[in-house]
Design an enzyme around this catalytic site. Structure first.
Site, mmCIF file in Angstrom:
data_model
loop_
_atom_site.group_PDB
_atom_site.id
_atom_site.type_symbol
_atom_site.label_atom_id
_atom_site.label_comp_id
_atom_site.label_asym_id
_atom_site.label_seq_id
_atom_site.Cartn_x
_atom_site.Cartn_y
_atom_site.Cartn_z
ATOM 1 N N SER A 78 53.347 62.798 -70.720
ATOM 2 C CA SER A 78 53.540 63.087 -72.144
ATOM 3 C C SER A 78 55.013 63.042 -72.529
ATOM 4 O O SER A 78 55.346 62.732 -73.678
ATOM 5 C CB SER A 78 52.942 64.460 -72.491
ATOM 6 O OG SER A 78 51.543 64.456 -72.320
ATOM 7 N N THR A 137 49.897 69.325 -73.782
ATOM 8 C CA THR A 137 49.292 68.614 -72.651
ATOM 9 C C THR A 137 47.855 69.065 -72.414
ATOM 10 O O THR A 137 47.051 68.291 -71.880
ATOM 11 C CB THR A 137 50.123 68.776 -71.364
ATOM 12 O OG1 THR A 137 50.120 70.136 -70.934
ATOM 13 C CG2 THR A 137 51.554 68.305 -71.585
ATOM 14 N N PHE A 178 47.011 65.495 -69.303
ATOM 15 C CA PHE A 178 48.059 64.464 -69.327
ATOM 16 C C PHE A 178 49.421 65.144 -69.424
ATOM 17 O O PHE A 178 50.060 65.132 -70.465
ATOM 18 C CB PHE A 178 47.804 63.541 -70.523
ATOM 19 C CG PHE A 178 48.458 62.188 -70.427
ATOM 20 C CD1 PHE A 178 48.112 61.302 -69.427
ATOM 21 C CD2 PHE A 178 49.399 61.788 -71.361
ATOM 22 C CE1 PHE A 178 48.690 60.041 -69.352
ATOM 23 C CE2 PHE A 178 49.986 60.533 -71.304
ATOM 24 C CZ PHE A 178 49.628 59.663 -70.290
ATOM 25 N N HIS A 179 49.843 65.727 -68.303
ATOM 26 C CA HIS A 179 51.040 66.574 -68.327
ATOM 27 C C HIS A 179 52.338 65.753 -68.382
ATOM 28 O O HIS A 179 52.906 65.531 -69.443
ATOM 29 C CB HIS A 179 51.052 67.490 -67.106
ATOM 30 C CG HIS A 179 50.028 68.577 -67.129
ATOM 31 N ND1 HIS A 179 49.905 69.465 -68.170
ATOM 32 C CD2 HIS A 179 49.071 68.910 -66.232
ATOM 33 C CE1 HIS A 179 48.922 70.313 -67.914
ATOM 34 N NE2 HIS A 179 48.403 69.998 -66.738
ATOM 35 N N ASP A 180 52.826 65.320 -67.223
ATOM 36 C CA ASP A 180 54.183 64.785 -67.133
ATOM 37 C C ASP A 180 54.395 63.518 -67.949
ATOM 38 O O ASP A 180 55.466 63.299 -68.525
ATOM 39 C CB ASP A 180 54.542 64.521 -65.669
ATOM 40 C CG ASP A 180 54.769 65.800 -64.888
ATOM 41 O OD1 ASP A 180 54.822 66.872 -65.510
ATOM 42 O OD2 ASP A 180 54.879 65.724 -63.653
#
Length: 316
Positions: free
Chosen positions: A243, A193, A239-241
């Site tokens: 992903s 991320t 772009f964490h969650d």
């Protein structure tokens, strides 16, 4: 065939991105949203989850879950990242829908037993609800298709300590239980991320073609982007969650390594996800007999952001 998923979440601006992404994806059937503390208290997380279903115009149930960690004091809520309301302090109206009377853990168990071998759990927050599921019904791990979680880090630096990622450090005991249970876990952590930046140009294009969801995401994201800009000097937000949803839709975007993971539950390294690569042997026994986790180590960020945009604007 659509893939059945339950999203366990603490919305959260990046959670909102992931949830809308999943709602828009034709390949996914969201059975429900379960909520926990993390970015905000669980009561606000539950209200936010209901709000997201209303904005998206979907009939998806929401079940509130665990409010505090099982074996440690709660950590402060990161209102400097997501705002006190979890949505960048945009003062969005309260939802009109109500959450289920069931708890998050009860809802997960019910749905997994209703669709044995078919349900993937997508975990976007601290893993307290999954820990509670394993406590209430240990055999459930054998009936879950996969657990895909945003959290942890194998070799990248942590984001709340030099070694720990936020979701894991919030509930390390439950996280260790999740990584050592007999289900397939895929970890989408900071290793990937932190390779991908979402900027306003993408959010503006989504807003233009999907005004209802896109305008909400754009408004929320300004607070989030400002945090990352001020702290890291980057032009966008990691772009964490979302992903995790990209992984479900196109796992070929990622390079994955197998290994056993244990979570440090106290001390200076609390929350660290220690990755023992498959095939390596160590004199210490802590990783012996631990199931192999799929750990995402590399990602094609350009492909992932294009997938996000295409799904959000209905291009695919």
């Amino acid at each position: 065939m659509t893939r059945k998923i339950i999203i366990d979440t603490d919305p959260g601006i990046d959670d909102a991105m992931a949830i809308f992404f999943a709602f828009q994806a034709k390949e996914l059937e969201v059975l429900g949203l379960t909520t926990t503390y993390g970015n905000v208290p669980v009561e606000i997380a539950t209200q936010n989850a209901l709000t997201l279903t209303e904005i998206a115009g979907v009939d998806v149930p929401v079940a509130g879950g665990v409010a505090v960690p099982s074996n440690q004091a709660p950590r402060p809520f990161p209102d400097f990242v997501h705002g006190a309301d979890g949505f960048g302090n945009i003062d969005y109206p309260a939802p009109t829908k109500q959450a289920l009377a069931q708890s998050a853990a009860e809802f997960i168990i019910e749905q997994v037993r209703k669709y044995p071998g078919e349900v993937t759990i997508v975990a976007l927050g601290p893993l307290s609800n999954l820990g509670k599921v394993l406590e209430l019904d240990p055999d459930i791990a054998n009936l879950v298709d996969e657990v895909v979680l945003m959290g942890g880090t194998a070799i990248e630096y942590g984001n709340v300590s030099p070694v720990a990622e936020a979701n894991i450090i919030n509930e390390p005991h439950a996280a260790d239980a999740v990584f050592t249970a007999p289900w397939q876990v895929t970890m989408v952590g900071l290793d990937v991320t932190h390779q991908v930046l979402l900027d306003n140009s993408i959010l503006e294009r989504i807003k233009a073609k999907n005004p209802e969801q896109g305008s909400f995401l754009y408004d929320c994201a300004q607070f989030y982007i400002n945090f990352y800009s001020n702290r890291f000097g980057v032009n966008g937000c990691y772009f964490h969650d979302a992903s995790t949803i990209a992984y479900l839709l196109d796992p070929s975007i990622f390079e994955v390594e197998l290994g056993a993971i244990r979570v440090v539950t106290d001390g200076i390294a609390v929350g660290q996800t220690i990755f023992a690569p498959q095939g390596m042997e160590y004199p210490e026994p802590h990783w012996d007999g631990i199931p192999m986790t799929q750990v995402c180590m590399e990602v094609d960020g350009e492909r992932m952001l294009k997938l996000f945009e295409d799904v959000m604007v209905g291009a695919i």
